[in-house]
Write a protein that holds these residues in place. Structure first.
Motif, short mmCIF file in Angstrom:
data_model
loop_
_atom_site.label_atom_id
_atom_site.label_comp_id
_atom_site.label_asym_id
_atom_site.label_seq_id
_atom_site.Cartn_x
_atom_site.Cartn_y
_atom_site.Cartn_z
N UNK A 204 1.79 2.92 5.96
CA UNK A 204 3.05 2.43 6.51
C UNK A 204 4.02 3.34 6.50
N UNK A 205 4.38 4.20 5.49
CA UNK A 205 5.34 5.12 5.50
C UNK A 205 4.92 6.27 6.29
N UNK A 206 3.79 7.05 6.31
CA UNK A 206 3.43 8.02 6.99
C UNK A 206 3.49 7.68 8.44
N UNK B 76 -3.57 10.89 6.71
CA UNK B 76 -4.63 10.51 6.89
C UNK B 76 -4.81 8.96 7.26
N UNK B 77 -3.66 8.06 6.97
CA UNK B 77 -3.64 6.92 7.07
C UNK B 77 -3.54 6.41 8.45
N UNK B 78 -2.22 7.07 9.11
CA UNK B 78 -2.18 7.00 10.54
C UNK B 78 -3.43 7.38 11.50
N UNK B 79 -3.95 8.36 10.98
CA UNK B 79 -5.33 9.00 11.67
C UNK B 79 -6.44 7.85 11.58
N UNK B 80 -6.46 7.21 10.44
CA UNK B 80 -7.65 6.25 10.50
C UNK B 80 -7.42 5.23 11.43
N UNK B 81 -6.09 4.82 11.37
CA UNK B 81 -5.64 3.79 12.21
C UNK B 81 -5.91 4.10 13.71
N UNK B 82 -5.70 5.45 14.08
CA UNK B 82 -5.83 5.79 15.40
C UNK B 82 -7.33 5.88 15.85
N UNK C 270 9.77 -1.55 -6.47
CA UNK C 270 8.81 -1.30 -5.32
C UNK C 270 7.69 -2.40 -5.10
N UNK C 271 7.42 -3.17 -6.35
CA UNK C 271 6.67 -4.02 -6.13
C UNK C 271 7.16 -5.26 -5.41
N UNK C 272 8.57 -5.39 -5.51
CA UNK C 272 9.50 -6.57 -4.92
C UNK C 272 9.71 -6.09 -3.43
N UNK C 273 10.11 -4.88 -3.16
CA UNK C 273 10.53 -4.50 -1.84
C UNK C 273 9.17 -4.03 -1.04
N UNK C 274 9.05 -4.58 -0.05
CA UNK C 274 7.75 -4.21 0.67
C UNK C 274 8.03 -2.81 1.06
N UNK C 275 7.10 -2.05 1.35
CA UNK C 275 7.24 -0.48 1.46
C UNK C 275 7.72 -0.36 2.86
N UNK C 276 7.42 -1.36 3.85
CA UNK C 276 7.74 -1.18 5.21
C UNK C 276 9.56 -1.43 5.29
#
Lengths: 358, 266, 301
Positions: free
Chosen positions: B205-207, B215-221, B99-105
């Motif tokens: 990213x995942x969410x 919470x992450x996408x909410x922050x971005x919004x 998971x450090x090698x393969x980006x989350x996206x």
């Protein structure tokens, strides 16, 4: 003129003084050992000589020159560390030649000196290895060669054998001693192992709590300890309470039995309580004979150590140890047997009353 | 010696400026909502926003589930490897580092492709199963931290001897795992858990790509549409991260002997 | 009981059939982990890698890989690589100095745990909130921008600086890159033994000799390896960049994000190739990191 002079050296860390007024002069080519339990200040003194610690007071002179305030790299002192401290990124040859390279000697000179050192430590085939590829004993020999390659005035060894196996420890220590004799280099060796100290030193400095307990040859230190600390730290010693019966003739009463010592009483008078000491090897189980002391005792424990059998024998209120050589034709005494312990009048040490009380 | 210590102070001072100024700047900005004076209005608005409560609650829930699933997956595996399958260690370590090698996206891209509603495992078909997928994705993301902290803890306490000692005293498998192994790697598990918490709560990213109300996408919004609230949210997020790290420090220190041993082995 | 019986059998020869049984049982203990890893890590990645070599009908093709070399995609990779390289090199250099100051700087005892804890926080303080923090600090109305203009008359934005630009993003990434470097490097610096410095000193060497001949050669695998890890870390980061720049800066993770959301490349399989390219770049730098870390550990042993 002495080669290395140390005058009333002191070191304090904050409120704690770890070295008190250390005084010593060392001759050219001498092999000196600082011996003592951990925390006695032996390594601190060594590190002050090397320049890694600045003394709180006192003077260190090497070859007549006051080096007390010199940086370590100006002192020309070779140092061997307990952990070898070989540079992991350099080969054996690179490590040994480091001091010469730093001093900007020619490549040819470095090469020949490195080869000479490799032969001296009997590892000529390992020049291109890296430290991690060597055994502990080999690493320490390389560290020794590295310290010696730049022809230092003094060689300092900080418990160089402590990290090694028992067998290599013994063989390497005689190798170090042989090399030191061959090069005639003034050396100071720090150890907490009394057997090591006795076996290789010209003189031993016994240290306790930052103070000198005794300085002397191994023979003197072992046979004529000045005080109780030295006596008990070096070798095994049985300590017995005694009363002075006749001060002039050295007659004492131990456990109600009369004994005589030819050793000085250190000023004890008739009726004084003193502590006497006996080495295990001084006592035999021979029957009584002229000019020897005899004590009646009961065998309490028999330990078979191989070439030697160590016996613990009990008087009324004291216990002492004695060694007898193993002899297949002469089985050791039974537990509970009554025996007569015989020892020479010269072997009964009377310990300094003041020190013994401390 | 003197000059190097001075250099150290200078380096530290510059570092402190770089790291503290954005925090001060953010805090100052978050107070600017009223035109003429500093106020906590932005915080009041944020806390009153029902979406804030809902998304934060959702993310905390996801984080807790992630930690539970992660521990249930990692601890027995690490234990089993230490005890029975040391030769599988390199393989498992390699996998946990992926998971450090393969980006989350990239990982989530793969999920969307593999688990779409028409696939053999339609995780994304409804919301509950997407939540399951999200938790599993977070467990995947946290594998490197989780496995490493648990493995270090296990190696430090010599599980083999402990297990054999427990067995010789008549303990069964569950007793060994819950009474002997877990307590001894507790600090390792907890540091892994809090780190996971800190990473998961604000994860974007995942969410976002799995389209979950976290919470992450909410922050971005909020960041895209409002002026002062984002700063208030950043401060809140920073405090949450601090709290998680602070708890790691506390729990990592708890059993002194175990951590000292862990330090030596690492 | 079961355990000791089984390990006993596994060592003892003479019962071949049962050994086979036992071995497969041992592997079975790893089954949950393996199944999980396959489902949620390996298979999703593998399907993208396969997709990168397929056309929309599922036939093998290299066209997607070829299409990666169109200017817009290449530009995205190039900007990504530049930002990752800048933030990892600067992060490694500054992080090194900071780690050195903390570990070897003879500072008061409370400094080290404080800095390391803070590094733990800051290295995980990535993503959306970090973008907010830098916008609030260095954005057009950010605190530092305003303070500079008010007190020195210096207009940061007149220099061409923009928090939404290359250097803005790099500066922001440094906020988690530097602490990460400190965390990775602190143990390596601890591994530099005091005795080496002392040995060098007693052999006549100066600080210069120590650094040139010993400290730097011993440390470089750790430093360089950590820089590679930082590179991969920056290369895969999505949230910070997206929250900071929206889609104004076309770095690969953002292009991929947009592709997943709305197929902006109008080619599903090109998207897979884009992902494959990311894996290759982060994979190579991580492999470099692991290799160098192994080297560093061997050197210290």
């Amino acid at each position: 003129m002495p080669f290395l002079e140390i005058e009333s050296l002191q070191k304090s860390f904050g409120a704690q003084t770890v070295v008190h007024h250390f005084e010593m002069t060392i001759d050219q080519g001498e092999f000196i050992t600082f011996l003592g339990p951990s925390g006695c200040g032996k390594t601190t003194i060594l590190r002050m000589i090397a320049g890694f610690e600045i003394p709180s007071a006192g003077i260190i002179r090497i070859d007549g020159k006051d080096v007390t305030r010199f940086r370590p790299n100006q002192r020309n002192v070779g140092m061997v560390f307990q952990s070898y401290a070989l540079f992991p990124n350099l080969t054996v040859a690179g490590n040994i030649g480091f001091a010469l390279k730093v001093a900007k000697r020619s490549t040819a000179e470095i090469k020949s000196r490195v080869e000479e050192m490799l032969h001296l430590i009997k590892l000529p085939h390992l020049a291109d290895r890296y430290p991690r590829q060597l055994s502990g004993g080999q690493q320490q020999r390389v560290a020794l060669a590295r310290a010696l390659a730049g022809r230092p005035k003094v060689l300092l060894l900080d418990e160089p054998l402590s990290a090694l196996d028992a067998k290599i420890r013994v063989s390497l220590r005689s190798e170090i001693r042989a090399l030191q004799r061959q090069l005639g280099i003034t050396s100071i060796f720090v150890t907490h192992d009394q057997e090591e100290a006795l076996s290789i030193s010209d003189r031993i400095v016994v240290l306790s709590e930052g103070r000198t307990a005794q300085i002397g040859t191994p023979f003197e230190i072992y046979n004529f300890p000045n005080n109780r600390f030295v006596a008990s730290f070096i070798g095994t010693l049985s300590l017995l309470p005694a009363l002075v019966v006749d001060a002039r003739n050295g007659r004492l009463s131990v456990d109600g039995q009369d004994v005589v010592t030819n050793r000085p009483l250190n000023g004890a008078a008739v009726g004084d309580a003193v502590t006497v000491a006996l080495r295990p090897e001084a006592i035999t189980l021979q029957p009584q004979s002229e000019n020897r002391n005899n004590l009646d005792a009961v065998v309490e424990e028999v330990g078979f150590l191989g070439s030697v059998i160590r016996i613990r024998a009990r008087l009324n209120d004291a216990v002492l140890s004695l060694d007898m050589f193993n002899n297949p034709n002469q089985p050791p005494p039974e537990l509970g047997a009554r025996v007569a312990l015989s020892f020479s009048q010269d072997d009964l040490l009377v310990l300094d009353a003041a020190v013994a009380a401390a | 010696m003197k000059s190097s210590r001075l250099g150290a102070w200078v380096a530290l001072a510059i570092g402190a400026i770089y790291f503290l100024v954005p925090l001060i700047g953010t805090f100052e900005f978050s107070l600017r909502m009223r035109r003429d004076q500093y106020s906590f209005d932005a915080y009041a608005i944020v806390f009153a926003d029902p979406r804030f409560q809902a998304t934060l609650g959702y993310s905390v829930m996801m984080a807790i589930l992630t930690i539970i699933v992660g521990i249930a997956l990692v601890v027995p595996t690490a234990y089993w490897i230490e005890l029975r399958m040391p030769k599988a260690r390199p393989l498992v370590e390699f996998i946990t580092l992926l998971p450090l090698v393969i980006p989350a996206i990239v990982i989530v891209f793969g999920y969307l492709h593999l688990y779409n509603s028409s696939s053999f495992l339609p995780f994304t078909a409804n919301e509950r199963s997407t939540d399951v997928l999200l938790v599993c994705s977070y467990v995947t993301l946290s594998l490197p931290y989780m496995y490493r902290s648990v493995d270090t803890g296990l190696r430090a306490v010599d599980v083999r001897t402990l297990t054999e000692a427990a067995e010789s005293l008549g303990a069964g498998w569950t007793t060994i795992l819950f009474k002997v192994i877990f307590p001894n790697v507790r600090s390792g598990i907890l540091s892994g858990a809090f780190l996971t918490f800190a990473v998961v709560v604000g994860e974007f990213t995942m969410a976002s790509l799995l389209d979950r109300p976290a919470f992450g996408p909410y922050l971005q919004l909020v960041g895209a549409n409002r002026a002062y609230e984002p700063s208030a949210l950043a401060i809140i997020a920073f405090i949450v991260t601090w709290a998680s790290m602070g708890l790691i420090q506390i729990f990592a220190r708890a059993p002194k002997g175990a951590t000292a041993a862990a330090d030596r082995t690492t | 009981m079961a355990l000791s019986a089984q390990t006993g059998v596994a060592v003892a020869p003479g019962a071949p059939s049962s050994i086979l049984d036992r071995i497969s049982w041992s592997w079975l203990g790893l089954a949950p982990f393996m199944i999980f890893a396959i489902l949620f890590l390996i298979a999703p990645t593998a399907i993208l890698m396969i997709g990168a070599f397929q056309d929309s009908a599922g036939h093998f093709t290299l066209v997607n890989i070829q299409n990666l070399f169109q200017p817009s995609v290449l530009d995205a990779y190039w900007i990504s690589i530049e930002i990752s390289a800048a933030s990892s090199l600067l992060g490694a250099a500054i992080g090194f100095l900071l780690a050195w100051a903390v570990v070897k700087g003879a500072l008061p005892g409370w400094i080290r745990p404080t800095v390391l804890t803070f590094s733990g926080v800051a290295s995980n303080f990535a993503g959306v909130p970090l973008a907010f923090a830098f916008l609030a600090t260095l954005g057009r109305v950010g605190l530092v921008t305003i303070l500079l203009r008010t007190f020195t008359g210096f207009d940061l934005y007149s220099t061409g600086f923009n928090i939404l630009s290359f250097w803005g993003l790099t500066l922001t990434y440094l906020y988690f890159q530097i602490p990460l470097m400190v965390l990775i490097l602190a143990p390596a610096l601890d591994g530099l033994r005091t005795e080496w410095r002392e040995a060098c000193d007693s052999l006549g060497g100066t600080a210069w000799h120590y650094w040139r001949d010993i400290a730097l050669p011993v440390l470089w695998p750790s430093v360089f390896g950590a820089a590679l890890l930082l590179f991969a870390n920056a290369f895969g980061a999505v949230a910070t960049a997206y929250a900071l720049t929206g889609s104004s800066l076309d770095i690969v993770p953002i292009v991929l994000y947009a592709q997943i959301r709305g197929d902006v490349l109008h080619d599903q399989n090109l998207g897979y190739a884009l992902a494959l390219g990311m894996i290759i770049i982060t994979g190579v730098s991580n492999a470099g990191y692991i290799w160098l870390r192994g080297r560093a550990e061997r050197g210290r042993a």
